[in-house]
Every structure is written in C-alpha cells, then in structure tokens.
Design a protein around this motif. Structure first.
Motif, PDB file in Angstrom:
ATOM      1  N   GLU A  22     -93.519  92.757  13.969  1.00  0.00           N
ATOM      2  CA  GLU A  22     -92.700  93.754  13.971  1.00  0.00           C
ATOM      3  C   GLU A  22     -93.024  94.853  14.935  1.00  0.00           C
ATOM      4  O   GLU A  22     -92.262  95.753  15.436  1.00  0.00           O
ATOM      5  CB  GLU A  22     -92.345  94.350  12.638  1.00  0.00           C
ATOM      6  N   PHE A  73     -92.946  89.127  23.514  1.00  0.00           N
ATOM      7  CA  PHE A  73     -92.295  87.865  23.624  1.00  0.00           C
ATOM      8  C   PHE A  73     -92.464  86.998  24.632  1.00  0.00           C
ATOM      9  O   PHE A  73     -92.375  85.882  24.416  1.00  0.00           O
ATOM     10  CB  PHE A  73     -91.197  88.003  22.760  1.00  0.00           C
ATOM     11  N   GLN A 103     -87.775  80.257  21.374  1.00  0.00           N
ATOM     12  CA  GLN A 103     -87.441  81.323  20.461  1.00  0.00           C
ATOM     13  C   GLN A 103     -88.009  82.695  20.684  1.00  0.00           C
ATOM     14  O   GLN A 103     -87.232  83.677  20.365  1.00  0.00           O
ATOM     15  CB  GLN A 103     -88.178  80.727  19.015  1.00  0.00           C
ATOM     16  N   HIS A 104     -89.005  82.521  21.198  1.00  0.00           N
ATOM     17  CA  HIS A 104     -89.879  83.698  21.780  1.00  0.00           C
ATOM     18  C   HIS A 104     -88.996  84.535  22.870  1.00  0.00           C
ATOM     19  O   HIS A 104     -88.534  85.557  23.056  1.00  0.00           O
ATOM     20  CB  HIS A 104     -91.081  83.515  22.363  1.00  0.00           C
ATOM     21  N   ARG A 126     -85.810  86.087  21.212  1.00  0.00           N
ATOM     22  CA  ARG A 126     -86.013  87.186  20.573  1.00  0.00           C
ATOM     23  C   ARG A 126     -85.955  88.518  21.604  1.00  0.00           C
ATOM     24  O   ARG A 126     -85.533  89.553  21.327  1.00  0.00           O
ATOM     25  CB  ARG A 126     -87.465  87.267  19.848  1.00  0.00           C
ATOM     26  N   ALA A 139     -82.666  89.273  22.431  1.00  0.00           N
ATOM     27  CA  ALA A 139     -82.017  90.061  21.444  1.00  0.00           C
ATOM     28  C   ALA A 139     -82.336  91.520  21.340  1.00  0.00           C
ATOM     29  O   ALA A 139     -81.494  92.442  21.168  1.00  0.00           O
ATOM     30  CB  ALA A 139     -82.213  89.585  20.089  1.00  0.00           C
ATOM     31  N   MET A 140     -83.599  91.775  21.634  1.00  0.00           N
ATOM     32  CA  MET A 140     -84.014  93.202  21.757  1.00  0.00           C
ATOM     33  C   MET A 140     -83.711  93.940  22.852  1.00  0.00           C
ATOM     34  O   MET A 140     -83.633  95.153  22.864  1.00  0.00           O
ATOM     35  CB  MET A 140     -85.698  93.151  21.510  1.00  0.00           C
TER      36      MET A 140
END
Length: 524
Positions: free
Chosen positions: A266, A273, A294-295, A298, A301-302
């Motif tokens: 978190e 990532f 996937q990293h 992520r 997405a951020m």
C-alpha cells in the motif's frame, strides 16, 4: 554571441544572466536549457549556441547565411547542419516548438517569444530566488529524481571555472537522456524520500580533465557510489560519459529496486511497481511476464500519465502473443499492443523506450517501414546504457532486413554491460546470424543459453547457426529442446517465422529445421 555589459575600467565582460522565454529558461552559467519545473532539456553544444544567439535577437528575421557564419565562422558547412540544430531545438520545446521558433520559407528563422533577462544572483546569494517555481516530486512521475550539483573547478581562475562549467554542461546533457532518472539542478521542496544527489569536483590528470564524483541519498547523505572518471578529448569523452551514465543508472536502479521490494504494497508508488515489473520482465518466462504485467497495470491505474508503464505493458502483450501464452486472436492482440504503444508515445514522444515499443508492435503487424523508422528514432534518443530499449530496436531491425545495423547498435550497448540480460545476447546472436557472421552468432547464442536455457527464440537461432556450420549434433540437440518447450511447434511452420521480412531469411530457417528434424524424436 552572448550579450555583453560594461565593467569597471571600460572592460567588457560576458553577461551570464539567465534568459526567460515562453515556458523555458536558458542558464549561461551552467550552459543548460530548463523547463519551468527545473528539468534539464538536453541540447548539443552547437544547438545551445544557436538558441543563445537567437535569444539575443528576439523577433528578428535571422537569415540562414548569417546563422551559418555566426555558428561556424570560417567553416564550409551545409544547410543540413543548421537544419539539424533547428530540429533539435523544436524537439526540446516539445508542443511549444512551433510557437517559439518560426520558419519563414526561403528567408530564415524568427524566435517568436518575448525574452526577459534575469539578474544574476549576488555572490554569495543573500536570499532565495523567487523568480522561478520550485520543482516538486509531481514533476517526475515514473522515474527516480537525481539532483546534480555544479562541479567544483580545479582552480579558482577564470579558465578553471569555465572548464568546470563546460564539463558540467556535458554531464547534464548526458544524464538528462536517461529514462530511469529525472535530472534536476535543484533539490525539490518538499524533498521526496526517494531522491539522489550527484556532486563532485573537476581535477586535472595531465592534459585530461578528471571528474571525482559522489552519488548520495539526498535525504540521509549516505554514499551509494563514488569514483573518478577520466574525460579524454574527442569521441573518447562521449564513450566515457556513456559509461558513467550506465554506472549511475545501475546504482540508482539497484537502490530504488531494493527500497521498492521492502515497501508495504500500500506504500508503493507507481514507479515502484514499474521497477518491480521491469525486473520480472527481464527475467522472462510466462509466470514472471504475467506478474510483471500486473505490476505495470497497477502503475497505470495509479497514474495513467506515466508513459513508460504503457510501453512496458505493450511489450508484455507482444511477449504473450509470440510465445503462445494464453491463446487469443493474433490480430486482435497485435492491434491491442499497437494501441497501447501509441498511447505511450503520445504521452512522451521523445522517450526511446516508448518509440521502441511502438516499433515492436508495428513489426508484428508487418508494417516494416514504419517499424524501422520508429526503431531508428528510438536509437537516436536512447543512451548506450538503455540495453532493454536497444535490444527491442535490434530485434526490429534484424527482422526487417537490417541485421548489420541491428548488430552494431546492440554490440555497443553490450560492451558497456557484459552482464546484460541474456535475451539481449540472444537477439545479438540472431542479428549476427542473419548478417552472415555464424561463428560469432553461435558464441553469443551459447552465452544466452547458459543463463536462459528455456528461451525458444534463442534455441531456434541455435538450430540454424549450428546447421549452417555443419554441427549437426548440436543442431539436433537444440531442436529437441525446442520441441520439449513447444511440443506442437512444426519446423516448416512459416507462420511462426512471419516476423522475418526477407524471404531468403525465412528460407534459411525452414531449411535448417528440416535438415535435422527427421533425426529428432518429437517425443524425446
């Protein structure tokens, strides 16, 4: 070319005050062009001199003949030299290029921005400058921050100080090409936790200047790396600076990756990532590539604005496609990879990594000329230390019929990093093979195979190289291992070799597979 001002006793001295124009600042003291956030925009020395010449003459029509004489006095140079400098300035200005620098066809050029000179700070400064915004962490998404301080001169005389400024400018230009580090000339406020500082001094080693450099954690002052680097004249200086950039990137990346691994999920930033995903991507294999993807997702997405995350995502889509992992329609996956790569280039058009992802996607769609153009653009933008980017470009060039060019681009990068990822050596091996250098090719393929024994593209190239060298036992062994990895793979499957543009290259691969296929038991 620079403006002058009267000094005491009637002597005229160079005005070293900074220029402010449009969204940029040119600092003659350090010899650099900066964006508003303090980011250094790389310029070659001649392009820098052209910009300063034009800043002293804003809104004036500057004819090509006069500019050629001002920049290359007494030398016979072609118009292409000036055109290249103009093009580099426009690239540095980005989306503001056409507004700042106008071309009047068959007449010349005009710097169309208003120019303001900044008063030089007192020595020493009595108060912090208020004219410029302080850079913040938000100015550098997707990269580590490196704050580079001015080099201490070897001597206090004017010549020593001038040499220190010149070498400092060269160092800034080299480091600002990195896609791993974002180079600033002042520490951001508030200072982020993941920030590094490079400081040093210029020494003398006979006729050659010597840089004594220290890389520190900006928050704790913990020394991460220190060394002395000789800077010979001519092309040797460019090579030395390229090696220096590779060392800095290695140490900064290693430290940043170590921190990312030990952070709670978190607490990780998008850049964390990206670092974790890149390491997994370089290892190869289906499980590592899936986790890497996937990293990258992520990170996107951020912060959807980080171009390199999209570029790496495009590479993972293509790898799943070329290795046959997960199935799916080939054309659909190729178009998806292209869409992602184009998004990366839109976000950061001067990124070598993003251009290489675009080239790779175009290659797998059979758009050869566009792929070669993007690969060459990427190589022009990349540093020699960008081994992953150069590997992708070499793969595109080799498959597109430019094998000799591919080999040269990759050999120069591998020479800086003998411990490069094995995939880079496998791609070099294929490029050497396609350019007819079979012995050298097989040697590189063996090096790659020793560290990455289950890499199918390497095994395919090994089969061809071994057959063409008459080493049939070695070829059969490589083909048997390939079939264990891909039981359904057929030696005469031309679709699997569709990435090769030249029909003669394709025939070489098919003929080599067929030459030793009958002696191999598919079930072995």
């Amino acid at each position: 070319m620079a403006s002058t001002a009267a000094a005491s006793g009637g002597e005229r001295v160079v005005d070293e005050s900074a220029y402010h124009f449009d969204a940029f600042r040119l600092d003659p003291r350090r010899g650099v062009l900066e964006a508003e956030d303090g980011t250094v925009l790389p310029l070659r020395p001649r392009s820098y001199e052209l910009l300063r010449h034009m800043l002293d003459r804003p809104h004036e029509l500057l004819r090509r003949e006069a500019l050629l004489e001002a920049l290359w006095p007494g030398l016979a140079v072609t118009d292409d030299s000036l055109t290249q400098c103009i093009s580099e300035l426009r690239q540095a200005f980005g989306s503001r290029g056409s507004a700042v620098l106008r071309t009047l066809p068959r007449r010349g050029y005009v710097l169309a921005a208003n120019v303001r000179r900044e008063a030089p700070p007192a020595d020493p400064p009595t108060a912090p400058a208020a004219a410029r915004p302080t850079p913040t962490l938000a100015a550098a998404p997707g990269r580590d921050l490196l704050v580079i301080e001015a080099l201490e001169p070897a001597s206090a005389d004017a010549a020593g100080q001038q040499l220190a400024r010149a070498l400092g400018a060269e160092l800034l230009v080299t480091l600002s090409r990195s896609e791993i580090m974002r180079v600033l000339t002042r520490r951001p406020v508030p200072a982020p936790a993941d920030c590094y500082r490079l400081c040093g001094a210029m020494l003398r080693a006979g006729e050659e200047p010597l840089l004594s450099l220290v890389l520190e954690d900006a928050e704790t002052s913990r020394v991460l790396w220190a060394d002395r680097v000789a800077l010979p004249a001519g092309s040797g200086r460019d090579d030395a600076l390229a090696v220096l950039l590779a060392r800095l990137e290695m140490h900064v990346t290693g430290e940043a990756l170590h921190r990312a691994r030990h952070k709670a999920p978190e607490a990780r930033r998008p850049h964390d990532f990206i670092l974790l995903g890149r390491e997994l991507h370089e290892r190869g294999g289906e499980a590592n590539t899936l986790e890497a993807r996937q990293h990258f997702l992520r990170a996107i997405a951020m912060d959807p604005s980080i171009a390199v995350a999209h570029a790496f995502h495009a590479f993972t889509v293509i790898r799943f496609l070329t290795h046959g992992w997960g199935g799916g329609d080939r054309d659909v996956q190729c178009r998806l990879a292209l869409d992602i790569a184009q998004r990366a280039v839109e976000l950061e058009p001067r990124s070598a990594l993003c251009q290489s992802a675009l080239a790779f996607a175009l290659l797998h769609l059979g758009r050869w000329e566009e792929a070669v153009e993007a690969a060459r653009a990427s190589l022009r933008l990349s540093s020699l230390s960008a081994i992953g980017t150069r590997t992708a470009c070499a793969e595109v060039l080799a498959a597109s019929g430019e094998a000799a060019e591919a080999a040269a681009a990759l050999q120069a990068a591998i020479a800086l990093d003998p411990f490069c990822p094995p995939r880079s050596r496998a791609v070099l091996g294929r490029a050497l093979l396609l350019s007819g250098r079979r012995e050298e090719a097989l040697a590189e393929l063996h090096r790659a195979d020793a560290r990455l024994p289950d890499y199918a593209p390497c095994l395919r190239s090994m089969v061809v190289a071994a057959v063409e060298l008459g080493r049939m036992e070695e070829a059969r062994d490589a083909l048997a291992r390939l079939r264990r990895l891909q039981p359904n793979w057929l030696p005469n499957n031309r679709q699997a070799l569709a990435f090769l543009r030249d029909e003669r290259d394709l025939e070489r691969f098919v003929a080599a597979f067929e030459a030793c296929a009958d002696a191999v038991n598919p079930a072995s």
